[in-house]
Design an enzyme around this catalytic site. Sequence first.
Site, PDB file in Angstrom:
ATOM      1  CG  HIS A  16      -1.930  -1.052   1.403  1.00  0.00           C
ATOM      2  ND1 HIS A  16      -1.971  -1.823   2.560  1.00  0.00           N
ATOM      3  CD2 HIS A  16      -2.962  -1.245   0.587  1.00  0.00           C
ATOM      4  CE1 HIS A  16      -3.253  -2.586   2.421  1.00  0.00           C
ATOM      5  NE2 HIS A  16      -3.649  -2.466   1.153  1.00  0.00           N
ATOM      6  CE  LYS A  40     -14.345  -6.772   4.518  1.00  0.00           C
ATOM      7  NZ  LYS A  40     -13.193  -6.380   3.582  1.00  0.00           N
ATOM      8  NE  ARG A  89      -3.053  -7.586  -4.602  1.00  0.00           N
ATOM      9  CZ  ARG A  89      -3.701  -7.713  -3.611  1.00  0.00           C
ATOM     10  NH1 ARG A  89      -3.114  -7.952  -2.277  1.00  0.00           N
ATOM     11  NH2 ARG A  89      -5.106  -7.963  -3.581  1.00  0.00           N
ATOM     12  CB  SER A 127      -4.679  -6.374   4.763  1.00  0.00           C
ATOM     13  OG  SER A 127      -3.982  -5.058   4.342  1.00  0.00           O
TER      14      SER A 127
HETATM   15  O1  PNS Z   1      -8.982  -2.557   0.906  1.00  0.00           O
HETATM   16  P1  PNS Z   1     -10.061  -2.987   0.015  1.00  0.00           P
HETATM   17  O2  PNS Z   1     -11.052  -3.749   1.253  1.00  0.00           O
HETATM   18  O3  PNS Z   1      -9.797  -4.035  -1.252  1.00  0.00           O
HETATM   19  O4  PNS Z   1     -11.013  -1.988  -0.313  1.00  0.00           O
HETATM   20  C1  PNS Z   1     -12.325  -1.820  -0.998  1.00  0.00           C
HETATM   21  C2  PNS Z   1     -12.720  -0.504  -0.812  1.00  0.00           C
HETATM   22  C3  PNS Z   1     -12.880   0.066   0.605  1.00  0.00           C
HETATM   23  C4  PNS Z   1     -12.178   0.515  -1.840  1.00  0.00           C
HETATM   24  C5  PNS Z   1     -14.546  -0.662  -1.517  1.00  0.00           C
HETATM   25  O5  PNS Z   1     -15.124  -1.869  -0.856  1.00  0.00           O
HETATM   26  C6  PNS Z   1     -15.301   0.502  -1.621  1.00  0.00           C
HETATM   27  O6  PNS Z   1     -14.853   1.458  -2.009  1.00  0.00           O
HETATM   28  N1  PNS Z   1     -16.162   0.613  -0.651  1.00  0.00           N
HETATM   29  C7  PNS Z   1     -17.102   1.711  -0.246  1.00  0.00           C
HETATM   30  C8  PNS Z   1     -18.503   1.324  -0.897  1.00  0.00           C
HETATM   31  C9  PNS Z   1     -18.442   1.739  -2.245  1.00  0.00           C
HETATM   32  O7  PNS Z   1     -18.103   2.638  -2.835  1.00  0.00           O
HETATM   33  N2  PNS Z   1     -18.908   0.633  -3.031  1.00  0.00           N
HETATM   34  C10 PNS Z   1     -19.133   0.753  -4.591  1.00  0.00           C
HETATM   35  C11 PNS Z   1     -18.010   0.160  -5.411  1.00  0.00           C
HETATM   36  S1  PNS Z   1     -18.319  -1.636  -5.302  1.00  0.00           S
END
Ligand code: PNS
Length: 166
Positions: A16, A40, A89, A127
Amino acid sequence: MIAIYPGSFDPITLGHIDIIERGCKLFEKVIVAVLQNPSKTPLFAIEKRLNQIHYSTQHLSNVEVASFDGLAVNYAKMRQAKVLIRGLRVLSDFEKELQMAHTNKTLLSEIETVFLATSNEYSFLSSSVVKEIAIFGGSVDHLVPQHIAIDIYKCYDKIQPILNQQ
Ligand code: PNS
């Protein structure tokens, strides 16, 4: 131009940080935005993650660390950001990330997703991998900043490899 780098960051890894450092060279400001996700149960509480990221990015002058809830695109708009940064990745990331980028585009077309290819050395790193190694008593010293490795060892109540080596 302002960019948002959204994620769970539970915890932030060297992968990150690599993306943040590179994003900082491309954009005037990068807001590392930690999702507050009530569905979560994280290893680290939101405040702890914000502190960890803050400490890990203090060498970068154009980073802001914040939390958000709700849709990432709405948060981007609220912060006057035009871009969401996501790291890619491996090929399996691509499918999920492309779907998310398309979804976000349908939600708010003015927000673009910019993908940065994760550096080779971190292509395996997540993570979840960090937590899995730590659960089984392995060292994560080469995967996260030192202060976070210590936090993780404390969480899992393990002997700290980092201290044993000294
Ligand atoms: O680190 P991660 O868990 O891969 O991040 C995922 C994240 C937080 C970027 C994604 O779940 C997100 O943007 N969630 C907020 C809700 C949202 O905007 N959802 C619409 C996109 S599917």
